[in-house]
Design an enzyme around this catalytic site. Structure first.
Site, PDB file in Angstrom:
ATOM      1  N   SER A 121       0.809  -1.215   0.000  1.00  0.00           N
ATOM      2  CA  SER A 121       0.000   0.000   0.000  1.00  0.00           C
ATOM      3  C   SER A 121       0.845   1.269   0.000  1.00  0.00           C
ATOM      4  CB  SER A 121      -0.950   0.030   1.203  1.00  0.00           C
ATOM      5  OG  SER A 121      -0.277   0.413   2.368  1.00  0.00           O
ATOM      6  N   LYS A 163       1.004   4.086   7.321  1.00  0.00           N
ATOM      7  CA  LYS A 163       0.333   5.023   6.410  1.00  0.00           C
ATOM      8  C   LYS A 163       0.861   6.439   6.624  1.00  0.00           C
ATOM      9  CE  LYS A 163      -2.807   2.160   4.654  1.00  0.00           C
ATOM     10  NZ  LYS A 163      -2.097   0.961   5.117  1.00  0.00           N
TER      11      LYS A 163
END
Length: 214
Positions: A121, A163
């Site tokens: 990701s 993230k």
């Protein structure tokens, strides 16, 4: 470290241990040392390890198959498990017997640790599956920082994810942004964030270990 006090076989054994830790991120077992040194007896290996310990080159933890530590450690940081670059993973363990050589003592002075990345990701930030991210422990961050975000429920540690952090004050929420155009961000209402989420640390470096083809 000077090996003047060690015998020739002990010097070669020590150099193998150092190289193994650099390559594998953990110390070798006695059997692995024996195979490398062409020593059939693990007792013979244990004798030379005992001598290296008495001479101050290593420290051993009894009854652990990989219980060798260098007294003059590599410029490394401990690996504390895996971190999801995708859906959150179970929280990493508190301690493991591995380290990643980072080539400088600065990260160790800041009590940094390494996490192995699982998933893609964050690939557009050049963080790939199998990389190690070096984390500086801290509970605060700035917008745009790549962080370890930990989700807890009812006081029990749950899962962690890697993230970019953004606080969207206009929407009264936190956005955990992946670096992959095929994936959607995670939106968390500010009240839920304050109650259930914490920042464990910020990414300060990325380590990619390359294995040469045989």
């Amino acid at each position: 470290m000077s090996l003047e006090q060690a015998s020739e076989i002990q010097r070669r054994m020590y150099q193998f241990i150092v190289g193994y830790i650099k390559r594998e991120g953990m110390p070798p077992t006695n059997r692995e040392i024996g195979r490398e040194m062409n020593i059939a007896s693990t007792g013979h290996v244990d004798y030379h390890l005992t001598m290296l310990e008495k001479k101050g080159y290593i420290v051993r933890t009894p009854k652990k198959s990989r219980g060798i530590k260098l007294t003059n450690p590599l410029n490394g940081v401990p690996v504390k498990g895996a971190i999801a670059a995708g859906r959150p993973l179970d929280i990493y363990p508190d301690s493991v017997d591995r380290c990643v050589d980072v080539g400088t003592e600065a990260f160790a002075r800041d009590n940094c640790y390494a996490l192995e990345v699982k998933g893609n990701s964050m690939i557009e930030d050049h963080i790939c599956d199998g990389d190690f991210v070096i984390i500086k422990p801290q509970s605060t961050c700035k917008n745009g920082d790549i962080v370890v975000a930990l989700h807890t429920q009812e006081g029990v540690q749950g899962s962690a994810t890697l993230k970019r952090f953004f606080q969207e004050k206009e929407n009264d929420r936190v956005r955990l942004q992946p670096a992959n155009s095929e994936l959607e961000p995670i939106f968390i209402p500010k009240s839920v964030w304050d109650r259930e989420w914490t920042i464990q640390g910020r990414v300060v470096a990325i380590i990619r270990q390359c294995n040469s083809a045989a």
